[in-house]
Design an enzyme around this catalytic site. Structure first.
Site, PDB file in Angstrom:
ATOM      1  N   HIS A 140     -10.426   4.924  -2.934  1.00 12.59           N
ATOM      2  CA  HIS A 140      -9.560   5.041  -4.118  1.00 12.59           C
ATOM      3  C   HIS A 140      -9.001   3.698  -4.556  1.00 12.59           C
ATOM      4  O   HIS A 140      -8.496   3.567  -5.670  1.00 12.59           O
ATOM      5  CB  HIS A 140      -8.439   6.062  -3.876  1.00 12.59           C
ATOM      6  CG  HIS A 140      -7.337   5.597  -2.997  1.00 12.59           C
ATOM      7  ND1 HIS A 140      -7.229   5.947  -1.671  1.00 12.59           N
ATOM      8  CD2 HIS A 140      -6.258   4.814  -3.248  1.00 12.59           C
ATOM      9  CE1 HIS A 140      -6.142   5.395  -1.150  1.00 12.59           C
ATOM     10  NE2 HIS A 140      -5.539   4.701  -2.089  1.00 12.59           N
ATOM     11  N   ASP A 184     -12.726   8.913   1.840  1.00 16.92           N
ATOM     12  CA  ASP A 184     -12.012   7.831   1.165  1.00 16.92           C
ATOM     13  C   ASP A 184     -12.222   6.514   1.913  1.00 16.92           C
ATOM     14  O   ASP A 184     -11.330   6.003   2.590  1.00 16.92           O
ATOM     15  CB  ASP A 184     -10.522   8.198   1.095  1.00 16.92           C
ATOM     16  CG  ASP A 184      -9.722   7.276   0.194  1.00 16.92           C
ATOM     17  OD1 ASP A 184     -10.325   6.482  -0.536  1.00 16.92           O
ATOM     18  OD2 ASP A 184      -8.472   7.367   0.234  1.00 16.92           O
ATOM     19  N   GLY A 192       1.199   1.109  -1.803  1.00 19.02           N
ATOM     20  CA  GLY A 192       0.797  -0.259  -1.527  1.00 19.02           C
ATOM     21  C   GLY A 192       0.168  -0.427  -0.171  1.00 19.02           C
ATOM     22  O   GLY A 192      -0.479  -1.423   0.100  1.00 19.02           O
ATOM     23  N   SER A 197      -2.109   1.633   0.937  1.00 22.94           N
ATOM     24  CA  SER A 197      -3.450   2.191   0.811  1.00 22.94           C
ATOM     25  C   SER A 197      -4.533   1.196   1.183  1.00 22.94           C
ATOM     26  O   SER A 197      -4.470   0.014   0.837  1.00 22.94           O
ATOM     27  CB  SER A 197      -3.702   2.646  -0.624  1.00 22.94           C
ATOM     28  OG  SER A 197      -3.287   3.955  -0.816  1.00 22.94           O
ATOM     29  N   GLY A 198      -5.549   1.700   1.872  1.00 22.87           N
ATOM     30  CA  GLY A 198      -6.681   0.870   2.247  1.00 22.87           C
ATOM     31  C   GLY A 198      -6.451   0.038   3.486  1.00 22.87           C
ATOM     32  O   GLY A 198      -7.392  -0.537   4.041  1.00 22.87           O
TER      33      GLY A 198
END
Length: 254
Positions: free
Chosen positions: A73, A118, A209, A211-212
């Site tokens: 995402h 994801d 923030g 994320s990933g």
């Protein structure tokens, strides 16, 4: 009802130097709530995905000299020309080395509605220069069990709503079984075996923030920050289970 809970993926979008939340009703996490400043150079595998305006929007993990692991995402629909990857610094405003992007690989089964599969890979345009502040992290050799001790780092918000921190944050967490995680969400959003959940207590966890970014167990990256309820409200945070996608990650680095 889902509108009361506002589940969102934990990322942000950078627009002309500012950072705004995504429109997804799930929170793609961007900052750690209840954590503390990370020690300088303590997490040399941490990467920051930034816009051309140097605005952080997602985290990532250094796998080797050319590849960064992050969430689908964070990269779906992105142009290689509009992303830079910064490594080697705990600060969002200074230091580190910045690299351009050659290729983005998003998992072919990524489902943005369910936030499933994801996972994404970023190939950098040139080799990363390793030093004491910049080092790769290994993929897991085994699956992560419930109750495992986990470590999360990121530049996500420390409160919701709120601003991104300048300094990298860290927090210790515990892995939750998928069954317990599904029970706590009670049908609000599905949780899959290909995901890891963490939960300590209300007031601690991921936020916009993060994320990933990397979820680490025993020095190996076992999770990728994916989604949760904003932010640290006593619900689990959900991560892509790296061990489940290990073959995909290895096979797509070319």
């Amino acid at each position: 009802m889902i509108s009361f809970f506002v589940i969102v993926s934990l990322c942000t979008l950078a627009v002309q130097g500012s950072v705004i939340p995504t429109n997804d009703i799930r929170l793609h996490t961007s900052r750690i709530v209840g954590g503390q400043d990370a020690p300088e150079g303590g997490f040399p595998y941490q990467a920051s995905l930034r816009s051309l305006f140097n605005s952080h929007f997602c985290g990532g993990s250094i796998l080797n000299k050319r590849w960064i692991l992050t969430a689908a995402h964070c990269t779906v629909g992105q142009s290689t020309f509009l992303i830079r990857v910064t490594v080697g610094t705990n600060s969002l405003v200074s230091g580190g080395q910045s690299y351009g992007v050659e290729k983005i690989i998003v998992h072919e089964a990524y489902d943005e509605n369910l936030i499933a599969n994801d996972v994404s890979l970023i190939k950098l345009a040139q080799d990363i220069e390793f030093n004491d502040r910049v080092q790769p992290i290994s993929l897991p050799d085994a699956d992560t069990p419930a109750g495992a001790d986990l470590l999360l780092t990121g530049w996500g918000r420390t409160s919701y709503p709120g601003d991104l921190p300048n300094k990298l944050q860290m927090i210790n967490l515990k892995a939750l079984s998928v069954e317990a995680c599904q029970s706590l969400f009670n049908g609000i959003n599905p949780v899959f075996e290909s995901q890891i959940c963490s939960l300590t207590k209300s007031g601690e966890g991921a936020c916009h923030g993060d994320s990933g970014g990397p979820l680490v167990e025993s020095g190996k990256v076992v999770g990728i920050v994916s989604w949760g309820m904003p932010c640290a409200r006593g619900f689990p945070d959900v991560y892509t289970r790296v061990y489940h996608f290990k073959d995909w990650i290895v096979e797509n680095q070319h």
